[in-house]
Design a protein around this motif. Structure first.
Motif, PDB file in Angstrom:
ATOM      1  N   HIS A 155       0.831  -1.197   0.000  1.00  0.00           N
ATOM      2  CA  HIS A 155       0.000   0.000   0.000  1.00  0.00           C
ATOM      3  C   HIS A 155       0.869   1.253   0.000  1.00  0.00           C
ATOM      4  O   HIS A 155       2.074   1.206   0.250  1.00  0.00           O
ATOM      5  CB  HIS A 155      -0.928   0.001   1.213  1.00  0.00           C
ATOM      6  N   ALA A 156       0.212   2.383  -0.251  1.00  0.00           N
ATOM      7  CA  ALA A 156       0.951   3.642  -0.327  1.00  0.00           C
ATOM      8  C   ALA A 156       1.452   4.088   1.043  1.00  0.00           C
ATOM      9  O   ALA A 156       2.509   4.699   1.162  1.00  0.00           O
ATOM     10  CB  ALA A 156       0.060   4.731  -0.933  1.00  0.00           C
ATOM     11  N   GLY A 157       0.686   3.812   2.100  1.00  0.00           N
ATOM     12  CA  GLY A 157       1.083   4.203   3.438  1.00  0.00           C
ATOM     13  C   GLY A 157       1.927   3.134   4.108  1.00  0.00           C
ATOM     14  O   GLY A 157       2.132   2.037   3.580  1.00  0.00           O
ATOM     15  N   GLU A 160       0.182  -2.472   7.199  1.00  0.00           N
ATOM     16  CA  GLU A 160       0.427  -3.893   7.010  1.00  0.00           C
ATOM     17  C   GLU A 160      -0.152  -4.377   5.679  1.00  0.00           C
ATOM     18  O   GLU A 160      -0.995  -3.722   5.077  1.00  0.00           O
ATOM     19  CB  GLU A 160      -0.174  -4.658   8.190  1.00  0.00           C
ATOM     20  N   PRO A 161       0.296  -5.540   5.187  1.00  0.00           N
ATOM     21  CA  PRO A 161      -0.130  -5.995   3.858  1.00  0.00           C
ATOM     22  C   PRO A 161      -1.514  -6.637   3.868  1.00  0.00           C
ATOM     23  O   PRO A 161      -1.889  -7.365   4.768  1.00  0.00           O
ATOM     24  CB  PRO A 161       0.940  -7.029   3.499  1.00  0.00           C
ATOM     25  N   GLY A 162      -2.253  -6.343   2.831  1.00  0.00           N
ATOM     26  CA  GLY A 162      -3.556  -6.961   2.622  1.00  0.00           C
ATOM     27  C   GLY A 162      -4.009  -6.653   1.212  1.00  0.00           C
ATOM     28  O   GLY A 162      -3.751  -5.555   0.685  1.00  0.00           O
ATOM     29  N   HIS A 163      -4.662  -7.602   0.578  1.00  0.00           N
ATOM     30  CA  HIS A 163      -5.092  -7.427  -0.808  1.00  0.00           C
ATOM     31  C   HIS A 163      -6.600  -7.259  -0.869  1.00  0.00           C
ATOM     32  O   HIS A 163      -7.352  -8.019  -0.256  1.00  0.00           O
ATOM     33  CB  HIS A 163      -4.681  -8.635  -1.649  1.00  0.00           C
ATOM     34  N   PHE A 164      -7.052  -6.254  -1.631  1.00  0.00           N
ATOM     35  CA  PHE A 164      -8.474  -5.964  -1.795  1.00  0.00           C
ATOM     36  C   PHE A 164      -8.813  -6.029  -3.287  1.00  0.00           C
ATOM     37  O   PHE A 164      -8.182  -5.342  -4.093  1.00  0.00           O
ATOM     38  CB  PHE A 164      -8.807  -4.583  -1.232  1.00  0.00           C
ATOM     39  N   ARG A 169     -19.167  -2.129 -11.203  1.00  0.00           N
ATOM     40  CA  ARG A 169     -19.907  -1.789 -12.408  1.00  0.00           C
ATOM     41  C   ARG A 169     -19.904  -0.265 -12.488  1.00  0.00           C
ATOM     42  O   ARG A 169     -20.594   0.400 -11.729  1.00  0.00           O
ATOM     43  CB  ARG A 169     -21.326  -2.341 -12.359  1.00  0.00           C
ATOM     44  N   GLY A 170     -19.077   0.235 -13.377  1.00  0.00           N
ATOM     45  CA  GLY A 170     -18.820   1.663 -13.375  1.00  0.00           C
ATOM     46  C   GLY A 170     -18.051   2.032 -12.119  1.00  0.00           C
ATOM     47  O   GLY A 170     -17.024   1.430 -11.804  1.00  0.00           O
ATOM     48  N   GLU A 171     -18.558   3.007 -11.385  1.00  0.00           N
ATOM     49  CA  GLU A 171     -17.926   3.416 -10.138  1.00  0.00           C
ATOM     50  C   GLU A 171     -18.512   2.713  -8.922  1.00  0.00           C
ATOM     51  O   GLU A 171     -18.042   2.926  -7.806  1.00  0.00           O
ATOM     52  CB  GLU A 171     -18.074   4.938  -9.956  1.00  0.00           C
ATOM     53  N   GLU A 172     -19.532   1.903  -9.117  1.00  0.00           N
ATOM     54  CA  GLU A 172     -20.227   1.266  -7.995  1.00  0.00           C
ATOM     55  C   GLU A 172     -19.637  -0.107  -7.692  1.00  0.00           C
ATOM     56  O   GLU A 172     -19.422  -0.920  -8.592  1.00  0.00           O
ATOM     57  CB  GLU A 172     -21.717   1.140  -8.312  1.00  0.00           C
ATOM     58  N   VAL A 173     -19.371  -0.357  -6.414  1.00  0.00           N
ATOM     59  CA  VAL A 173     -18.816  -1.642  -5.989  1.00  0.00           C
ATOM     60  C   VAL A 173     -19.944  -2.661  -5.846  1.00  0.00           C
ATOM     61  O   VAL A 173     -20.904  -2.438  -5.102  1.00  0.00           O
ATOM     62  CB  VAL A 173     -18.076  -1.502  -4.639  1.00  0.00           C
ATOM     63  N   GLU A 174     -19.839  -3.760  -6.578  1.00  0.00           N
ATOM     64  CA  GLU A 174     -20.810  -4.837  -6.420  1.00  0.00           C
ATOM     65  C   GLU A 174     -20.359  -5.840  -5.366  1.00  0.00           C
ATOM     66  O   GLU A 174     -21.178  -6.434  -4.680  1.00  0.00           O
ATOM     67  CB  GLU A 174     -21.037  -5.547  -7.765  1.00  0.00           C
ATOM     68  N   HIS A 175     -19.054  -6.017  -5.248  1.00  0.00           N
ATOM     69  CA  HIS A 175     -18.534  -6.943  -4.234  1.00  0.00           C
ATOM     70  C   HIS A 175     -17.071  -6.613  -3.979  1.00  0.00           C
ATOM     71  O   HIS A 175     -16.357  -6.132  -4.868  1.00  0.00           O
ATOM     72  CB  HIS A 175     -18.668  -8.395  -4.699  1.00  0.00           C
ATOM     73  N   LEU A 176     -16.641  -6.852  -2.762  1.00  0.00           N
ATOM     74  CA  LEU A 176     -15.239  -6.685  -2.380  1.00  0.00           C
ATOM     75  C   LEU A 176     -14.745  -7.983  -1.777  1.00  0.00           C
ATOM     76  O   LEU A 176     -15.345  -8.508  -0.834  1.00  0.00           O
ATOM     77  CB  LEU A 176     -15.093  -5.551  -1.364  1.00  0.00           C
ATOM     78  N   GLU A 177     -13.677  -8.527  -2.340  1.00  0.00           N
ATOM     79  CA  GLU A 177     -13.020  -9.690  -1.736  1.00  0.00           C
ATOM     80  C   GLU A 177     -11.765  -9.213  -1.020  1.00  0.00           C
ATOM     81  O   GLU A 177     -10.955  -8.471  -1.583  1.00  0.00           O
ATOM     82  CB  GLU A 177     -12.654 -10.734  -2.793  1.00  0.00           C
ATOM     83  N   ILE A 178     -11.614  -9.662   0.217  1.00  0.00           N
ATOM     84  CA  ILE A 178     -10.479  -9.274   1.044  1.00  0.00           C
ATOM     85  C   ILE A 178      -9.596 -10.493   1.258  1.00  0.00           C
ATOM     86  O   ILE A 178     -10.055 -11.515   1.773  1.00  0.00           O
ATOM     87  CB  ILE A 178     -10.955  -8.707   2.393  1.00  0.00           C
ATOM     88  N   SER A 179      -8.356 -10.402   0.857  1.00  0.00           N
ATOM     89  CA  SER A 179      -7.415 -11.514   0.994  1.00  0.00           C
ATOM     90  C   SER A 179      -6.274 -11.074   1.900  1.00  0.00           C
ATOM     91  O   SER A 179      -5.488 -10.191   1.558  1.00  0.00           O
ATOM     92  CB  SER A 179      -6.879 -11.928  -0.382  1.00  0.00           C
ATOM     93  N   LEU A 180      -6.187 -11.703   3.063  1.00  0.00           N
ATOM     94  CA  LEU A 180      -5.137 -11.370   4.028  1.00  0.00           C
ATOM     95  C   LEU A 180      -4.189 -12.567   4.146  1.00  0.00           C
ATOM     96  O   LEU A 180      -4.098 -13.385   3.256  1.00  0.00           O
ATOM     97  CB  LEU A 180      -5.770 -11.013   5.375  1.00  0.00           C
ATOM     98  N   GLY A 181      -3.478 -12.650   5.257  1.00  0.00           N
ATOM     99  CA  GLY A 181      -2.607 -13.799   5.476  1.00  0.00           C
ATOM    100  C   GLY A 181      -1.201 -13.652   4.942  1.00  0.00           C
ATOM    101  O   GLY A 181      -0.533 -14.640   4.654  1.00  0.00           O
ATOM    102  N   TYR A 182      -0.711 -12.438   4.826  1.00  0.00           N
ATOM    103  CA  TYR A 182       0.637 -12.217   4.287  1.00  0.00           C
ATOM    104  C   TYR A 182       1.718 -12.225   5.364  1.00  0.00           C
ATOM    105  O   TYR A 182       2.899 -12.172   5.043  1.00  0.00           O
ATOM    106  CB  TYR A 182       0.683 -10.875   3.547  1.00  0.00           C
ATOM    107  N   GLN A 183       1.341 -12.271   6.643  1.00  0.00           N
ATOM    108  CA  GLN A 183       2.347 -12.077   7.693  1.00  0.00           C
ATOM    109  C   GLN A 183       2.772 -13.368   8.381  1.00  0.00           C
ATOM    110  O   GLN A 183       3.936 -13.514   8.735  1.00  0.00           O
ATOM    111  CB  GLN A 183       1.813 -11.071   8.733  1.00  0.00           C
TER     112      GLN A 183
END
Length: 527
Positions: A155-157, A160-164, A169-183
């Motif tokens: 990430h820019a800041g 800690e690591p995490g993938h999103f 659809r356009g600018e609207e989020v239909e779903h967000l998957e969060i993938s962690l477990g990098y540490q």
């Protein structure tokens, strides 16, 4: 009987916990969830660690919390290769079952999306090998204007690591998957075989911004296993430390929310005031994060009567400054326009997903372990529970503010009425052998759950930690549905969840849970 009920921090002989068929475990869990109970912990331990050398299979322990009755219900099942998934009817189980699958190589049959949680080798032989860290299957966006946006794990800041992975659809989020477990921090594996001199250090650094919360949960569990009563003065000091930790983090979060909408006055003030709360913890024990304060048998430091006036003067100054800084938020229309209606999650969705803490209370879910499963000083001194009913960013902000005010009042009253006497006693003896215990503490993010099972030698056969973030990350995904993708930073900060509290397991098997020379690998976008 299919359940053994128990109070918070009540040691239970392992033989009293029912062992049911895996199918019955599923059916009973689905009924319990339908009846309003929620999962506090669901984890496994090899049968051979539970007093049956050479025995095959893994014992699965399931702990449900009944918030209305203030009781825990515990049951278990012995599993060889697979068990029927309860996730389709009990969504709050989905992450626990995925964790069990990767840890022990067991298949939750019927799980709708059994993908890795932390990308490590199975602890038990015969399980699948871990995939490359960060390489996993994601849902796909298809159709007109459909696209995917991948963010992280870098990430820019300095975070800690995490993938999103945003499906838009356009600018609207239909779903967000969060993938962690990098540490892959290896805490749970390192604690097994304790308690020893290292154990408290692991608990204090498990999630550094929750040092007091996790140390308190551990000490309550150990004291229950050893039959130790901490002195009254220590219980009061632990309560003060826990609420100072809550105030510091809530204040920092309110400042960060202000920063995310470009409102710098509150952002600047709260950044400094968070430090003032931390310095108040240091005034008590020498550590801004409270390390060394909560220890088995009591506390490592006492707030001397001669120090109480100075302590209270500092507290009152900080509280007055926080009052002024936060009032600017509520009185600024541009801030309220961004908070109101953003990232809404319903009360029903919170219950189905098993959310805890301020995130749940902001949607009207009236739960708080300080009241529902009172332990320590909270058995005698109560803090009123703060709730809201809109479930949006504003609600999660206002609940934090209400909790700050009530915590400050609690700290003030408790400091003025500190019991006399010692603040630490020696442990009454060794931990009870072949015993199960659950310790619940309301950390600033929500319910902290520590569950331990001891072997015949009184050592931990397994020690399970469920940080509140483990429950709440999916809540962040839910609140983004139908939102503009540009709202993600604000929604994310309104939850402010922990990566390290989530990533407590290990990359590969071995004596210390790691292979020599291993390092985290992965590319931007999780590929």
């Amino acid at each position: 009987m299919t359940w053994r009920t128990a109070r918070n921090c009540e040691p239970v002989p392992l033989g009293e916990i029912p062992v049911v068929a895996p199918g019955m475990l599923r059916d009973e869990a689905v009924r319990a969830a339908a009846g309003g109970r929620r999962i506090s912990a669901f984890f496994g331990c090899p049968e051979e660690r539970l007093g049956a050398p050479g025995a095959p299979g893994v014992r699965l322990f399931l702990v449900f919390a009944d918030d209305e009755e203030g009781r825990l219900a515990v049951t278990s099942a012995s599993v060889r290769r697979s068990f029927p998934s309860m996730t389709p009817e009990c969504p709050q189980a989905h992450l626990f079952e995925r964790e069990i699958a990767e840890q022990w190589g067991l298949e939750p049959e019927g799980h709708p999306w059994n993908k890795p949680v932390r990308f490590h080798d199975a602890y038990a032989g015969g399980g699948p090998k871990a995939p490359q860290i960060g390489v996993t299957e994601f849902l796909k966006a298809e159709g007109e204007e459909a696209h995917e946006v991948a963010v992280g794990p870098v990430h820019a800041g300095i975070i800690e690591p995490g993938h999103f992975r945003f499906l838009c659809r356009g600018e609207e989020v239909e779903h967000l998957e969060i993938s962690l477990g990098y540490q892959h921090r290896g805490i749970e594996r390192a604690v097994a075989g304790g308690p020893d001199r290292r154990t408290l250090h692991f608990m204090e650094t498990l999630a550094g911004d929750t040092t007091v919360g996790h140390a308190t949960a551990y000490c309550h569990a150990l004291e229950a296993l050893t039959g130790t009563q901490a002195p009254p003065r220590a219980l009061s000091l632990r309560g003060i430390a826990l609420e100072l930790e809550r105030c510091a983090n809530h204040t920092g979060d309110l400042g960060a929310l202000a920063n995310d909408v470009g409102y710098l006055p509150t952002a600047s003030f709260c950044g400094r005031l968070r430090g003032d709360f931390l310095n108040l913890s240091a005034y008590v024990c020498g550590s801004r994060f409270g390390r060394g304060l909560v220890v088995p048998g009591g506390t490592g430091f006492g707030l001397e009567p001669s120090s109480v006036p100075e302590f209270l003067q500092r507290l009152d100054r900080i509280a007055a400054d926080v009052e002024n800084a936060v009032a600017l938020l509520w009185n600024t229309p541009s801030v309220m326009a961004r908070f109101d209606g953003t990232g809404t999650i319903s009360e029903q969705a919170c219950k189905e997903a098993g959310l805890v803490g301020p995130a749940a209370r902001a949607a009207g879910v009236d739960i708080d372990a300080r009241r529902d499963f009172a332990s320590g000083v909270f058995r005698f001194l109560q803090i009123p529970v703060s709730t809201w009913n809109t479930g949006d960013v504003f609600a999660r902000a206002i609940v934090r503010w209400l909790e700050i005010r009530k915590s400050v009042e609690f700290v003030r009253k408790t400091a003025l009425s500190l019991p006399g006497g010692e603040w630490r006693s020696a442990l009454a003896g060794a931990a009870a052998p072949v015993t199960f215990v659950v310790s619940l503490v309301e950390g600033w993010r929500g319910e902290i759950c520590h569950a331990a099972v001891t072997g015949a030698d009184g050592r931990f056969s397994v020690y399970k930690v469920v940080d509140p973030s483990f429950h709440n990350w999916f809540g962040l995904a839910l609140c983004l549905r139908g939102q503009q993708i540009s709202d993600f930073p604000l929604c994310n900060k309104s939850f402010n969840l922990s990566y390290c509290g989530h990533d407590l397991c290990v990359r590969a098997s071995g004596e210390n849970g790691r292979k020599p020379g291993w390092r985290i690998r992965g590319s931007r976008g999780g590929g």
